[in-house]
Design a protein around this motif. Structure first.
Motif, PDB file in Angstrom:
ATOM      1  N   CYS A 224      -5.983  -4.306   7.562  1.00  0.00           N
ATOM      2  CA  CYS A 224      -5.189  -3.076   7.657  1.00  0.00           C
ATOM      3  C   CYS A 224      -5.653  -2.058   6.625  1.00  0.00           C
ATOM      4  O   CYS A 224      -5.782  -0.853   6.924  1.00  0.00           O
ATOM      5  N   ALA A 225      -5.915  -2.523   5.403  1.00  0.00           N
ATOM      6  CA  ALA A 225      -6.348  -1.606   4.347  1.00  0.00           C
ATOM      7  C   ALA A 225      -7.703  -0.991   4.681  1.00  0.00           C
ATOM      8  O   ALA A 225      -7.929   0.205   4.443  1.00  0.00           O
ATOM      9  N   ILE A 226      -8.619  -1.797   5.226  1.00  0.00           N
ATOM     10  CA  ILE A 226      -9.945  -1.265   5.567  1.00  0.00           C
ATOM     11  C   ILE A 226      -9.839  -0.208   6.662  1.00  0.00           C
ATOM     12  O   ILE A 226     -10.469   0.855   6.583  1.00  0.00           O
ATOM     13  N   SER A 227      -9.052  -0.490   7.695  1.00  0.00           N
ATOM     14  CA  SER A 227      -8.918   0.485   8.781  1.00  0.00           C
ATOM     15  C   SER A 227      -8.140   1.720   8.323  1.00  0.00           C
ATOM     16  O   SER A 227      -8.500   2.852   8.677  1.00  0.00           O
ATOM     17  N   TYR A 228      -7.098   1.528   7.536  1.00  0.00           N
ATOM     18  CA  TYR A 228      -6.331   2.674   7.039  1.00  0.00           C
ATOM     19  C   TYR A 228      -7.168   3.517   6.083  1.00  0.00           C
ATOM     20  O   TYR A 228      -7.076   4.748   6.080  1.00  0.00           O
ATOM     21  N   GLY A 229      -7.950   2.855   5.236  1.00  0.00           N
ATOM     22  CA  GLY A 229      -8.753   3.590   4.260  1.00  0.00           C
ATOM     23  C   GLY A 229      -9.854   4.426   4.889  1.00  0.00           C
ATOM     24  O   GLY A 229     -10.359   5.354   4.251  1.00  0.00           O
ATOM     25  N   HIS A 230     -10.249   4.111   6.117  1.00  0.00           N
ATOM     26  CA  HIS A 230     -11.320   4.856   6.768  1.00  0.00           C
ATOM     27  C   HIS A 230     -10.830   5.755   7.902  1.00  0.00           C
ATOM     28  O   HIS A 230     -11.507   6.740   8.225  1.00  0.00           O
ATOM     29  N   TYR A 231      -9.707   5.439   8.526  1.00  0.00           N
ATOM     30  CA  TYR A 231      -9.248   6.214   9.681  1.00  0.00           C
ATOM     31  C   TYR A 231      -7.915   6.930   9.444  1.00  0.00           C
ATOM     32  O   TYR A 231      -7.710   8.032   9.945  1.00  0.00           O
ATOM     33  N   VAL A 232      -6.987   6.305   8.705  1.00  0.00           N
ATOM     34  CA  VAL A 232      -5.624   6.822   8.580  1.00  0.00           C
ATOM     35  C   VAL A 232      -5.441   7.620   7.295  1.00  0.00           C
ATOM     36  O   VAL A 232      -4.432   8.290   7.106  1.00  0.00           O
ATOM     37  N   ILE A 233      -6.389   7.571   6.403  1.00  0.00           N
ATOM     38  CA  ILE A 233      -6.293   8.232   5.110  1.00  0.00           C
ATOM     39  C   ILE A 233      -5.996   9.733   5.296  1.00  0.00           C
ATOM     40  O   ILE A 233      -6.553  10.377   6.186  1.00  0.00           O
ATOM     41  N   PRO A 234      -5.063  10.309   4.541  1.00  0.00           N
ATOM     42  CA  PRO A 234      -4.791  11.753   4.677  1.00  0.00           C
ATOM     43  C   PRO A 234      -6.024  12.592   4.339  1.00  0.00           C
ATOM     44  O   PRO A 234      -6.913  12.155   3.591  1.00  0.00           O
ATOM     45  N   CYS A 236      -6.343  15.169   2.464  1.00  0.00           N
ATOM     46  CA  CYS A 236      -6.456  15.544   1.049  1.00  0.00           C
ATOM     47  C   CYS A 236      -6.846  14.370   0.163  1.00  0.00           C
ATOM     48  O   CYS A 236      -7.150  14.568  -1.018  1.00  0.00           O
ATOM     49  N   TRP A 237      -6.821  13.139   0.688  1.00  0.00           N
ATOM     50  CA  TRP A 237      -7.212  11.970  -0.091  1.00  0.00           C
ATOM     51  C   TRP A 237      -8.678  11.597   0.089  1.00  0.00           C
ATOM     52  O   TRP A 237      -9.189  10.736  -0.629  1.00  0.00           O
ATOM     53  N   VAL A 238      -9.345  12.202   1.046  1.00  0.00           N
ATOM     54  CA  VAL A 238     -10.725  11.825   1.347  1.00  0.00           C
ATOM     55  C   VAL A 238     -11.621  12.144   0.148  1.00  0.00           C
ATOM     56  O   VAL A 238     -11.551  13.238  -0.430  1.00  0.00           O
ATOM     57  N   ASN A 239     -12.438  11.139  -0.237  1.00  0.00           N
ATOM     58  CA  ASN A 239     -13.384  11.219  -1.363  1.00  0.00           C
ATOM     59  C   ASN A 239     -12.681  11.317  -2.711  1.00  0.00           C
ATOM     60  O   ASN A 239     -13.321  11.633  -3.725  1.00  0.00           O
ATOM     61  N   SER A 240     -11.389  11.045  -2.776  1.00  0.00           N
ATOM     62  CA  SER A 240     -10.678  11.042  -4.050  1.00  0.00           C
ATOM     63  C   SER A 240     -10.830   9.676  -4.724  1.00  0.00           C
ATOM     64  O   SER A 240     -11.447   8.738  -4.186  1.00  0.00           O
ATOM     65  N   PHE A 241     -10.253   9.552  -5.927  1.00  0.00           N
ATOM     66  CA  PHE A 241     -10.318   8.288  -6.656  1.00  0.00           C
ATOM     67  C   PHE A 241      -9.615   7.178  -5.874  1.00  0.00           C
ATOM     68  O   PHE A 241     -10.108   6.049  -5.805  1.00  0.00           O
ATOM     69  N   VAL A 242      -8.473   7.495  -5.271  1.00  0.00           N
ATOM     70  CA  VAL A 242      -7.734   6.502  -4.491  1.00  0.00           C
ATOM     71  C   VAL A 242      -8.546   6.054  -3.286  1.00  0.00           C
ATOM     72  O   VAL A 242      -8.615   4.856  -2.970  1.00  0.00           O
ATOM     73  N   GLN A 244     -11.825   6.050  -2.921  1.00  0.00           N
ATOM     74  CA  GLN A 244     -12.995   5.272  -3.325  1.00  0.00           C
ATOM     75  C   GLN A 244     -12.642   3.854  -3.765  1.00  0.00           C
ATOM     76  O   GLN A 244     -13.459   2.944  -3.629  1.00  0.00           O
ATOM     77  N   HIS A 245     -11.445   3.659  -4.293  1.00  0.00           N
ATOM     78  CA  HIS A 245     -11.051   2.342  -4.798  1.00  0.00           C
ATOM     79  C   HIS A 245      -9.984   1.683  -3.932  1.00  0.00           C
ATOM     80  O   HIS A 245      -9.392   0.684  -4.339  1.00  0.00           O
ATOM     81  N   PHE A 246      -9.738   2.223  -2.760  1.00  0.00           N
ATOM     82  CA  PHE A 246      -8.676   1.712  -1.905  1.00  0.00           C
ATOM     83  C   PHE A 246      -8.994   0.292  -1.420  1.00  0.00           C
ATOM     84  O   PHE A 246      -8.155  -0.615  -1.518  1.00  0.00           O
ATOM     85  N   VAL A 247     -10.196   0.076  -0.921  1.00  0.00           N
ATOM     86  CA  VAL A 247     -10.571  -1.244  -0.391  1.00  0.00           C
ATOM     87  C   VAL A 247     -10.710  -2.279  -1.506  1.00  0.00           C
ATOM     88  O   VAL A 247     -10.228  -3.418  -1.355  1.00  0.00           O
ATOM     89  N   PRO A 248     -11.354  -1.996  -2.642  1.00  0.00           N
ATOM     90  CA  PRO A 248     -11.401  -3.007  -3.712  1.00  0.00           C
ATOM     91  C   PRO A 248     -10.023  -3.446  -4.200  1.00  0.00           C
ATOM     92  O   PRO A 248      -9.807  -4.636  -4.475  1.00  0.00           O
ATOM     93  N   ILE A 249      -9.085  -2.507  -4.309  1.00  0.00           N
ATOM     94  CA  ILE A 249      -7.727  -2.892  -4.711  1.00  0.00           C
ATOM     95  C   ILE A 249      -7.093  -3.769  -3.634  1.00  0.00           C
ATOM     96  O   ILE A 249      -6.359  -4.724  -3.935  1.00  0.00           O
ATOM     97  N   ILE A 288       3.058  -2.477   1.190  1.00  0.00           N
ATOM     98  CA  ILE A 288       3.381  -1.167   0.608  1.00  0.00           C
ATOM     99  C   ILE A 288       2.106  -0.424   0.230  1.00  0.00           C
ATOM    100  O   ILE A 288       1.963   0.780   0.483  1.00  0.00           O
ATOM    101  N   PHE A 289       1.146  -1.162  -0.344  1.00  0.00           N
ATOM    102  CA  PHE A 289      -0.102  -0.501  -0.738  1.00  0.00           C
ATOM    103  C   PHE A 289      -0.886  -0.027   0.488  1.00  0.00           C
ATOM    104  O   PHE A 289      -1.397   1.102   0.506  1.00  0.00           O
ATOM    105  N   ASP A 290      -0.981  -0.873   1.505  1.00  0.00           N
ATOM    106  CA  ASP A 290      -1.776  -0.508   2.686  1.00  0.00           C
ATOM    107  C   ASP A 290      -1.196   0.691   3.416  1.00  0.00           C
ATOM    108  O   ASP A 290      -1.948   1.520   3.951  1.00  0.00           O
ATOM    109  N   THR A 291       0.121   0.764   3.485  1.00  0.00           N
ATOM    110  CA  THR A 291       0.760   1.825   4.271  1.00  0.00           C
ATOM    111  C   THR A 291       1.059   3.080   3.453  1.00  0.00           C
ATOM    112  O   THR A 291       1.648   4.026   3.999  1.00  0.00           O
TER     113      THR A 291
END
Length: 429
Positions: A224-234, A236-242, A244-249, A288-291
Motif C-alpha cells: 500500500c505504501a509503495i503504491s500510495y507513494g507513487h500514485y496517490v501522493i498529493p 504538493c508532496w512530490v519530490n519533497s522530503f516525505v 523521498q523517504h516514504f517507502v524506506p519508512i 495511519i502512515f500509509d494513508t
C-alpha cells in the motif's frame, strides 16, 4: 404447435429414452431376455405411416395410448432396470462408512486454541495436515474463515491477470508499484486462509501459522505504501522530503508490524488484553502512515481542490471499510452479545475478513484510477518509479520479514529442556 408436430416431439422423446437406456436393456436382455420383449412391446405400440401417398414413413401413429406401455408389465420392467442400475452406481463401502470428524467445545481443548465468545465447533487440537484440509469442506468454526479469504484470492488473481493483458509490467517502470501491490493483495488473503486451515495441528504450528499471516499483512501494508507513494501522493508532496523517504519508512513500519504482532502471541495466555492491544497497534501504525497522503488529499478536496473524483470516491469507500474492519477486529461483535449463537456463521472474524476484502477491492480500484489519470503529470514532474524503490524493496522486505518470523519461531521449534533430556537419555544408554 400442430398435431403433427406434437406427435413428432413425443416420438423423438421416446427414441431418446430408448437410446439412453439401451446399455441397461442390453445387460438385462443377456440374463432374462426382457430387452426383446420390451422392444417388441414398443414396436407394437408404434407404427410409422406415410404422411401422404408416395412418401416414406414420417409420422408415428399410436395403436393405443402410451401409458398402457407402462401399465402392461412396465412397472415390473422399470423396477428391474433400477435394481440392475443400482449395482452400477453403488458407492464403495469405505465412502458409505465415512464419518465427519468430531468437533469439540471450548472446555474440551487447550486454552491456546480458544477464541473469545466462541463456544463450540472446534477441531481436534492435534489434527494432521490432511485432517486440516478436509476440515475446510465441513462446517466448523473455522470453515467460513478459510473460504472468506480463499475465494477472494482467486478474484484478485483474476484482476491481476486482466491487468497483465493490458499493461506492460516487464518494461514499463511506471507500472511496477502496481505490480508490487497486486502481488501482495493476492498473497495476504491466501496466507490467511492457509493459517486458518493448518492452525490446529499443534500449539506451536498455530503460532507459526499466524506468524506468517502477520508477515503477509505487514507486507501488504508495504505494498500500500509503495503504491500510495507513487500514485496517490498529493501534488504538493512530490519530490519533497516525505516523498523521498516514504517507502524506506514503510519498510521499517512493516518490520515493526511483524515483530510486535508476533511477540504479542507469547503474551496471549497470561495477558490477553495486553496482547490484543499490542496486535492492534502493530497494524494501526502502518495504516495511519500509509494513508496519510490520502487523508491530505481528502482534506484538500473538502476545501474545493479535488483531483480525480472517481479515484477519491473509491478511496473513501476503502477508508470506510477499513474503519469497519478495525472495529470488528477489536469489538468481537456480535458473538460477545450472544456467546454460542455465532460459532459457525456470523462471528466477528468472518465479518472482519469480508470487510477487509471489500475494502481492498475499493482500494485497488482507487489505486488503478490514480495510476491511469495522473500518469502524465507524475512522469512530467520526475516521479518515475525505480526498480530499487519497488521490486527491490519488496524482495528485501520479504527476506527481512522471513528472518523475523524465523526468530520468533525458533523457540517454538527448538525446546532446550526436551533436547537436554534426550541427550541425557542417550548418555545413560
Amino acid at each position: 404447435m400442430s398435431m403433427q408436430g406434437s406427435v413428432l416431439a413425443v416420438g423423438k422423446c421416446l427414441a431418446c429414452l430408448e437410446f439412453m437406456l439401451l446399455p441397461v436393456w442390453q445387460g438385462i436382455r443377456a440374463s432374462s431376455g426382457i430387452g426383446d420383449g420390451w422392444s417388441q412391446g414398443l414396436g407394437r405400440c408404434l407404427r410409422w405411416e406415410p404422411s401422404s401417398p408416395g412418401q416414406g414413413p414420417r409420422m408415428p401413429v399410436f395403436d393405443y395410448p402410451v401409458w398402457l406401455v407402462l401399465c402392461r408389465r412396465g412397472r415390473a420392467r422399470l423396477r428391474e432396470v433400477c435394481q440392475r442400475g443400482r449395482g452400477v452406481i453403488r458407492l464403495p463401502a469405505d465412502i458409505l462408512r465415512f464419518k465427519l470428524p468430531q468437533l469439540y467445545d471450548n472446555h474440551q481443548i487447550p486454552k491456546v486454541f480458544r477464541e473469545d465468545s466462541i463456544i463450540s465447533g472446534y477441531r481436534h487440537p492435534k489434527s494432521s495436515a490432511l485432517d486440516c484440509v478436509l476440515s475446510s469442506f465441513h462446517m466448523n468454526n473455522e470453515t467460513m474463515n478459510i473460504w472468506t479469504h480463499f475465494l477472494p484470492t482467486w478474484y484478485f488473481l483474476w484482476r491481476f491477470c486482466v491487468l497483465c493483458s493490458t499493461l506492460n509490467f516487464l518494461t514499463d517502470s511506471y507500472t511496477w508499484p502496481l505490480l508490487v501491490y497486486m502481488v501482495l493483495i493476492c498473497i495476504y488473503p491466501f496466507t490467511s486462509s492457509c493459517a486458518h486451515t493448518f492452525s490446529t495441528m499443534s500449539p506451536e504450528s498455530r503460532h507459526i501459522c499466524y506468524f506468517f499471516d502477520y508477515g503477509a499483512l505487514s507486507l501488504y501494508s508495504l505494498g500500500c505504501a509503495i503504491s500510495y507513494g507513487h500514485y496517490v501522493i498529493p501534488d504538493c508532496w512530490v519530490n519533497s522530503f516525505v516523498h523521498q523517504h516514504f517507502v524506506p519508512i514503510a519498510v521499517g513500519n512493516a518490520l515493526f508490524c511483524t515483530s510486535l504482532s508476533c511477540y504479542s502471541r507469547f503474551l496471549e495466555l497470561q495477558f490477553p488484553k495486553r496482547s490484543k492491544v499490542m496486535r492492534t497497534v502493530a497494524f494501526i501504525v502502518p495504516f495511519i502512515f500509509d494513508t496519510a497522503p490520502l487523508f491530505y488529499r481528502i482534506v484538500l478536496c473538502c476545501g474545493g481542490n479535488c483531483g480525480s473524483s472517481s479515484a477519491l470516491s473509491s478511496h473513501c469507500y476503502h477508508l470506510l471499510f477499513a474503519f469497519l474492519t478495525c472495529f470488528l477486529f477489536t469489538a468481537h461483535l456480535p458473538e460477545r452479545l450472544a456467546p454460542g449463537r455465532f460459532d459457525y456463521i456470523g462471528h466477528s472474524h468472518q465479518l472482519f475478513h469480508v470487510s477487509a476484502v471489500v475494502g481492498t477491492h475499493f482500494q485497488m480500484e482507487g489505486v488503478i484510477a490514480d495510476m491511469m489519470s495522473r500518469r502524465a503529470w507524475l512522469v512530467g514532474h520526475g516521479a518515475t518509479p525505480s526498480f530499487l524503490s519497488t521490486i527491490g524493496v519488496l524482495v528485501v522486505s520479504f527476506a527481512l520479514n522471513l528472518g523475523v518470523i524465523g526468530i520468533f519461531s525458533a523457540p517454538l521449534l527448538w525446546k532446550p529442556d526436551q533436547s537436554h533430556a534426550a541427550a541425557r537419555e542417550r548418555k545413560e544408554q
